[in-house]
Design an enzyme around this catalytic site. Sequence first.
Site, short mmCIF file in Angstrom:
data_model
loop_
_atom_site.label_atom_id
_atom_site.label_comp_id
_atom_site.label_asym_id
_atom_site.label_seq_id
_atom_site.Cartn_x
_atom_site.Cartn_y
_atom_site.Cartn_z
N ASN A 59 40.71 42.54 50.04
CA ASN A 59 41.90 43.28 49.70
C ASN A 59 42.35 43.74 48.13
O ASN A 59 43.82 43.97 48.45
CB ASN A 59 43.06 42.12 50.73
CG ASN A 59 43.17 40.92 49.72
OD1 ASN A 59 43.05 40.35 48.92
ND2 ASN A 59 43.76 40.12 50.14
N HIS A 100 42.60 41.50 45.67
CA HIS A 100 43.39 40.64 45.25
C HIS A 100 42.33 40.00 44.37
O HIS A 100 40.76 40.16 44.18
CB HIS A 100 43.78 39.20 45.92
CG HIS A 100 42.80 38.18 47.15
ND1 HIS A 100 42.50 37.21 48.15
CD2 HIS A 100 41.19 37.85 46.01
CE1 HIS A 100 41.52 36.39 47.55
NE2 HIS A 100 40.82 37.38 46.65
N GLU A 124 48.07 38.30 45.86
CA GLU A 124 47.69 39.51 47.20
C GLU A 124 48.15 40.88 46.86
O GLU A 124 48.78 40.94 45.95
CB GLU A 124 48.25 38.69 47.58
CG GLU A 124 47.51 37.12 47.97
CD GLU A 124 46.59 37.33 49.14
OE1 GLU A 124 45.54 38.35 48.36
OE2 GLU A 124 45.83 36.52 49.84
N ASP A 132 43.42 29.51 40.06
CA ASP A 132 44.12 29.72 41.26
C ASP A 132 43.58 28.82 42.41
O ASP A 132 42.40 27.57 41.95
CB ASP A 132 43.52 31.07 41.98
CG ASP A 132 42.25 31.52 42.56
OD1 ASP A 132 41.13 30.85 41.91
OD2 ASP A 132 41.52 32.53 43.13
C1 F6R Z 1 38.44 32.21 43.71
C2 F6R Z 1 39.71 33.95 42.93
C3 F6R Z 1 39.12 34.74 44.66
C4 F6R Z 1 37.83 35.55 45.15
C5 F6R Z 1 37.27 36.49 45.86
C6 F6R Z 1 36.06 36.89 46.19
O1 F6R Z 1 39.22 32.06 42.52
O2 F6R Z 1 39.89 33.91 42.27
O3 F6R Z 1 40.06 35.94 44.23
O4 F6R Z 1 37.14 35.43 43.05
O5 F6R Z 1 38.60 36.20 47.09
O6 F6R Z 1 35.57 36.19 46.54
P1 F6R Z 1 34.15 35.71 46.70
O7 F6R Z 1 33.47 35.93 45.60
O8 F6R Z 1 33.76 34.48 47.78
O9 F6R Z 1 34.02 36.69 47.24
#
Ligand code: F6R
Length: 244
Positions: A136, A138, A143, A67
């Site tokens: 959340n 995701h 989302e 992403d």
């Molecule tokens: C980042 C991604 C996001 C993260 C998620 C958790 O490429 O795809 O979905 O994996 O927001 O983020 P962290 O690891 O910073 O808690």
Amino acid sequence: MQMKIFDDYETLSEAVAREIIRQVKEKPESVLCLAAGDTPRLACKFLKKISRNESVDFSRCSFVGLDEWVGISPGNEGSCYYFLYTNLFEPLQIPRENVFVFDAMAHDIEGECIKMDTVIREKGGVDLMVVGVGMNGHIGFNEPGVASSLYSHVIDLDETTQTVGQKYFRESTKLKKGITLGLRHLLESRKTILMANGRKKAEIMRKTLEEEISTHIPSGIIRKHPNGWTLLDKEAASLLTINP
Ligand code: F6R
């Protein structure tokens, strides 16, 4: 889906790194996809260390980006690309031509989705995806509310993602849209690992693993994956009441 709980972030991260290495040794031309963010940071360090010690050759692997924040350049420290470049591509000496990421600055942003879906299809699908979970629920930027039938798409970011995402940036940054692989990619990947660590992920992991599977908690989709693995440290598993 299978689940494993590790004593701490370190043992969890080493296990994830060893799984990526196992995959690459078994199939040197693997197509891999790894999330950016805090969760896989230590796994990347282990990956660098172990692959040096064991002379693992990543040169035939392909990496697809999970992403990106729309409108954020790859040189921005908060971008997913910057994370992947500094923590993965550069340390593992991945040839640039084997890296396929969304151009989040492209005028034709929908065209980026088509390009990515085409790359993945032409490469015969993703072999191993390693993803984190947002506060959340995701995955990537899938989302809450997103349909699991989607491949790559552009999406309006949830309020939580816009706020939590600030942690990656030096200064306050407008984060309105994301571009992401879809949950369908996650389901079609030959193996998918969802990793989570820390007390702050405990509640979302309880929802992910114990609440009814619905679009409200996209991460729950891991339970539908025939070769899906949820790897947690004890803190992230601390609110689980059942063993799925
Ligand atoms: C980042 C991604 C996001 C993260 C998620 C958790 O490429 O795809 O979905 O994996 O927001 O983020 P962290 O690891 O910073 O808690």
